[in-house]
Structures are given as C-alpha cells and as structure tokens.
Design a protein around this motif. Sequence first.
Motif, PDB file in Angstrom:
ATOM      1  N   PRO A 223      95.255  65.812  59.148  1.00 17.75           N
ATOM      2  CA  PRO A 223      94.067  64.998  58.844  1.00 17.75           C
ATOM      3  C   PRO A 223      94.403  63.565  58.426  1.00 17.75           C
ATOM      4  O   PRO A 223      93.675  62.632  58.775  1.00 17.75           O
ATOM      5  CB  PRO A 223      93.390  65.758  57.700  1.00 17.75           C
ATOM      6  CG  PRO A 223      94.423  66.678  57.153  1.00 17.75           C
ATOM      7  CD  PRO A 223      95.328  66.998  58.278  1.00 17.75           C
ATOM      8  N   ILE A 224      95.518  63.366  57.692  1.00 14.22           N
ATOM      9  CA  ILE A 224      95.906  62.014  57.290  1.00 14.22           C
ATOM     10  C   ILE A 224      96.250  61.178  58.515  1.00 14.22           C
ATOM     11  O   ILE A 224      95.851  60.012  58.629  1.00 14.22           O
ATOM     12  CB  ILE A 224      97.108  62.063  56.313  1.00 14.22           C
ATOM     13  CG1 ILE A 224      96.664  62.628  54.962  1.00 14.22           C
ATOM     14  CG2 ILE A 224      97.707  60.669  56.126  1.00 14.22           C
ATOM     15  CD1 ILE A 224      97.804  62.832  53.984  1.00 14.22           C
ATOM     16  N   MET A 225      96.984  61.758  59.439  1.00 17.58           N
ATOM     17  CA  MET A 225      97.366  61.060  60.659  1.00 17.58           C
ATOM     18  C   MET A 225      96.145  60.659  61.474  1.00 17.58           C
ATOM     19  O   MET A 225      96.044  59.529  61.973  1.00 17.58           O
ATOM     20  CB  MET A 225      98.285  61.974  61.478  1.00 17.58           C
ATOM     21  CG  MET A 225      98.792  61.402  62.782  1.00 17.58           C
ATOM     22  SD  MET A 225     100.021  62.506  63.532  1.00 17.58           S
ATOM     23  CE  MET A 225      99.073  64.047  63.670  1.00 17.58           C
ATOM     24  N   ASP A 226      95.178  61.555  61.570  1.00 20.13           N
ATOM     25  CA  ASP A 226      93.996  61.284  62.391  1.00 20.13           C
ATOM     26  C   ASP A 226      93.116  60.209  61.765  1.00 20.13           C
ATOM     27  O   ASP A 226      92.671  59.288  62.457  1.00 20.13           O
ATOM     28  CB  ASP A 226      93.187  62.570  62.583  1.00 20.13           C
ATOM     29  CG  ASP A 226      92.008  62.361  63.524  1.00 20.13           C
ATOM     30  OD1 ASP A 226      92.245  62.199  64.731  1.00 20.13           O
ATOM     31  OD2 ASP A 226      90.858  62.340  63.045  1.00 20.13           O
ATOM     32  N   ILE A 227      92.850  60.293  60.454  1.00 19.78           N
ATOM     33  CA  ILE A 227      91.962  59.306  59.832  1.00 19.78           C
ATOM     34  C   ILE A 227      92.620  57.933  59.785  1.00 19.78           C
ATOM     35  O   ILE A 227      91.949  56.896  59.936  1.00 19.78           O
ATOM     36  CB  ILE A 227      91.524  59.751  58.418  1.00 19.78           C
ATOM     37  CG1 ILE A 227      90.342  58.892  57.943  1.00 19.78           C
ATOM     38  CG2 ILE A 227      92.677  59.679  57.427  1.00 19.78           C
ATOM     39  CD1 ILE A 227      89.717  59.375  56.642  1.00 19.78           C
ATOM     40  N   THR A 228      93.941  57.891  59.623  1.00 23.81           N
ATOM     41  CA  THR A 228      94.657  56.610  59.625  1.00 23.81           C
ATOM     42  C   THR A 228      94.586  55.970  61.002  1.00 23.81           C
ATOM     43  O   THR A 228      94.274  54.780  61.152  1.00 23.81           O
ATOM     44  CB  THR A 228      96.125  56.810  59.213  1.00 23.81           C
ATOM     45  OG1 THR A 228      96.175  57.415  57.924  1.00 23.81           O
ATOM     46  CG2 THR A 228      96.854  55.480  59.163  1.00 23.81           C
ATOM     47  N   TYR A 229      94.872  56.766  62.028  1.00 19.27           N
ATOM     48  CA  TYR A 229      94.821  56.278  63.403  1.00 19.27           C
ATOM     49  C   TYR A 229      93.421  55.792  63.768  1.00 19.27           C
ATOM     50  O   TYR A 229      93.248  54.699  64.320  1.00 19.27           O
ATOM     51  CB  TYR A 229      95.262  57.392  64.356  1.00 19.27           C
ATOM     52  CG  TYR A 229      94.934  57.145  65.800  1.00 19.27           C
ATOM     53  CD1 TYR A 229      95.661  56.240  66.565  1.00 19.27           C
ATOM     54  CD2 TYR A 229      93.873  57.828  66.409  1.00 19.27           C
ATOM     55  CE1 TYR A 229      95.344  56.007  67.891  1.00 19.27           C
ATOM     56  CE2 TYR A 229      93.563  57.608  67.742  1.00 19.27           C
ATOM     57  CZ  TYR A 229      94.300  56.700  68.480  1.00 19.27           C
ATOM     58  OH  TYR A 229      93.976  56.477  69.784  1.00 19.27           O
ATOM     59  N   SER A 230      92.409  56.590  63.433  1.00 16.80           N
ATOM     60  CA  SER A 230      91.034  56.261  63.788  1.00 16.80           C
ATOM     61  C   SER A 230      90.552  54.990  63.083  1.00 16.80           C
ATOM     62  O   SER A 230      89.930  54.112  63.690  1.00 16.80           O
ATOM     63  CB  SER A 230      90.100  57.428  63.452  1.00 16.80           C
ATOM     64  OG  SER A 230      90.479  58.592  64.149  1.00 16.80           O
ATOM     65  N   SER A 231      90.852  54.884  61.782  1.00 21.13           N
ATOM     66  CA  SER A 231      90.393  53.729  61.008  1.00 21.13           C
ATOM     67  C   SER A 231      91.065  52.447  61.476  1.00 21.13           C
ATOM     68  O   SER A 231      90.393  51.416  61.677  1.00 21.13           O
ATOM     69  CB  SER A 231      90.680  53.956  59.517  1.00 21.13           C
ATOM     70  OG  SER A 231      89.988  55.094  59.042  1.00 21.13           O
ATOM     71  N   LEU A 232      92.392  52.490  61.680  1.00 22.45           N
ATOM     72  CA  LEU A 232      93.102  51.295  62.129  1.00 22.45           C
ATOM     73  C   LEU A 232      92.649  50.874  63.524  1.00 22.45           C
ATOM     74  O   LEU A 232      92.490  49.676  63.803  1.00 22.45           O
ATOM     75  CB  LEU A 232      94.613  51.558  62.122  1.00 22.45           C
ATOM     76  CG  LEU A 232      95.264  51.701  60.743  1.00 22.45           C
ATOM     77  CD1 LEU A 232      96.745  52.035  60.885  1.00 22.45           C
ATOM     78  CD2 LEU A 232      95.082  50.434  59.922  1.00 22.45           C
ATOM     79  N   ARG A 233      92.442  51.855  64.402  1.00 23.80           N
ATOM     80  CA  ARG A 233      91.996  51.536  65.760  1.00 23.80           C
ATOM     81  C   ARG A 233      90.651  50.829  65.746  1.00 23.80           C
ATOM     82  O   ARG A 233      90.450  49.834  66.455  1.00 23.80           O
ATOM     83  CB  ARG A 233      91.910  52.826  66.586  1.00 23.80           C
ATOM     84  CG  ARG A 233      91.278  52.656  67.949  1.00 23.80           C
ATOM     85  CD  ARG A 233      91.327  53.947  68.744  1.00 23.80           C
ATOM     86  NE  ARG A 233      90.912  55.099  67.971  1.00 23.80           N
ATOM     87  CZ  ARG A 233      89.644  55.389  67.676  1.00 23.80           C
ATOM     88  NH1 ARG A 233      88.670  54.585  68.061  1.00 23.80           N
ATOM     89  NH2 ARG A 233      89.359  56.483  66.996  1.00 23.80           N
ATOM     90  N   ARG A 234      89.722  51.307  64.930  1.00 23.50           N
ATOM     91  CA  ARG A 234      88.406  50.687  64.860  1.00 23.50           C
ATOM     92  C   ARG A 234      88.479  49.294  64.252  1.00 23.50           C
ATOM     93  O   ARG A 234      87.807  48.365  64.708  1.00 23.50           O
ATOM     94  CB  ARG A 234      87.467  51.570  64.026  1.00 23.50           C
ATOM     95  CG  ARG A 234      87.121  52.891  64.704  1.00 23.50           C
ATOM     96  CD  ARG A 234      86.462  53.864  63.737  1.00 23.50           C
ATOM     97  NE  ARG A 234      86.246  55.168  64.347  1.00 23.50           N
ATOM     98  CZ  ARG A 234      85.905  56.243  63.669  1.00 23.50           C
ATOM     99  NH1 ARG A 234      85.752  56.187  62.358  1.00 23.50           N
ATOM    100  NH2 ARG A 234      85.719  57.395  64.295  1.00 23.50           N
TER     101      ARG A 234
END
Length: 314
Positions: A223-234
């Motif tokens: 979950p940490i990897m996914d939320i970090t990736y998603s937030s930075l991408r946006r």
Amino acid sequence: MPGERKIHKKPVSRIGGVAIWASTMLTFLILVLLSYYPYGSLVSGLLLGGSLMFLLGLVDDVYNLNAKFKLLIQILIVTMVYCLGVKFDTILNPFNPTGNLIHLNIWLSYPLTILWVVGISNAVNFIDGVDGLAGSVITVNAITLALIALAMTPPNPISALIAFILTGSMLAFLTFNFNPAKIFMGDSGALFSGFMLATISITGIMKSATFAILLPFIVLAVPIMDITYSSLRRIFKGQSPFVADAEHIHHKLLKAGFSQKLTVAIMTAIAVIAGSIATCFMTMITIKHYVCYIVIVLIVMLLLSLFDIFTKKQ
C-alpha cells in the motif's frame, strides 16, 4: 455501478465493510466478556477510531463524499486517537550507531501520526481496485504485524490479538470477494482495515525497541508503494493527488495483459516477500510461524477458489 474507473461489468454491492467491521468488533467483544478489557486507552483508540473510520467510509459508499471533506474528517478522527495515546513517541536516530531513540514533542509527534495513519488508511483504499486484492494484502499484512508484535521485547499480545481477529474477518470476507466478486468491501472496509493496520503497527511495534520502528514500512510495502506512486504521478502531471484515476499499479498490471487473479497473486506475493524480510529481523521461531500462517492462508484461498469453480460447474 460500473464506470470508467471500474473493471467490473455489472452492479455489485460495496458495503462488505459492514461484515468486516461487525465480525472484528463482535469477536473482540466476546473475548472481552469472557475475560477482561485490556489496557485501557490504547485499545479504546484502536476500536473507537476504527469504528469512526468505518462509519465515514460507509457514508461515503452511500453518498460519495468530497475527497477533501473526507480527509478533514479523517484528520479529526486521528486527532482523537492521538489524544488516547495512539501516536509516535520516538523515532530511530540514524546518526547514532548504537540505535538510540529520539523522543518526539507534540509538534513532531502529531503530524507524523496524522501522516502515517491517514496515509496508510487511504493507501489500503487505493489498492482496493481488483477483486480480492485489498483483502489478500490486508490478510498478509495483519498476520505479519501480529507475529512481530508477539516477538517484540516486551511482546504486545493485545495488538497481535486484534490483528489476528482482523485476519479472520478478512479471510471470511474473501470467500465472497475473489474474482468474480459477489460483494466489495467499499470505503468502509478499506478505511477501517487500513486504519487498524496503521494503528496496530504503532501500538504493537513502534512503541517497542529501536529498529522495530522501521518494520511497519517494510510490512506495509504494497500500500505504501502504491499511494506514493499514485500521488507523485498526479502531482507531476499537475493534478490534485485527491483526484481518483485508473492508473494505479494494479491497473498497470491489468493493462499489461495480466488477469485479475494473476494481478492479485503478484501483489500478494510482494506483500509476502516484504513480510518475510521484516520477520528476518526477528527470531527464527517467528519466521517459522510466519511461513506456517502464510501456507495456511494460501491453502484456504486455494480451497475457496476450487469451491467457487466447482459450484459454477454444478
């Protein structure tokens, strides 16, 4: 209902969180009635905060609340939990080779607690995009946190107990959530489970000694990897990190040609590997227990899948 960001083709109920929350709370209540209520405010913070987070998610499942409003309510819930003692007290000093701890004042402790609990709660909600994915990852994470909490010095059996209860609730829910899902956990189940994982990691592990502070970051890698990736991408795209889209890691795997079941297997395997790495910091007994529990979980999931296939053929 099906939509642009949804991968299912027909309407599916999304209030499975009601069953997850109810079974977790009722099981703990029965154990309390059979024995005693354990050490006060910390457990109260977990159960009360988790229930409020569940209610917030349930209202959102029904009325689709504004993302910024939900974030505000989440911060208020975590603030209440913080006042009950569920908070970061110390962090590891990276510049001290002996691993001494730095004691935090409220100006550091409070924002770190908000960031961790709100972040993990929403991170679990983010990965709930494929049938059985969030439930499988939560199950592995809860088992890992429970075993590490028991292996700490001193151990924290109450946090471990709550984590195991969450595991049982999630395994029962997965009976109906594997692809093709008959019901979704919705925001109510995801926010509740994410909140429980975040707070269990604080009360059960981070309040123990030295390097244990780092373990939840490894355990909750998916979950940490996914939320970090998603937030930075946006953010890099000039978008708000609160705007939902269909470009999470599991969406990328689906677009790459993997089936839903294989996507779940890949991300669950990553969670298992992360949990194994975290338990390597503990005793060999813990590692053996961890492997046994993971094998049991995989066998249960396999039996459920075979049962689902058998019933479809009838």
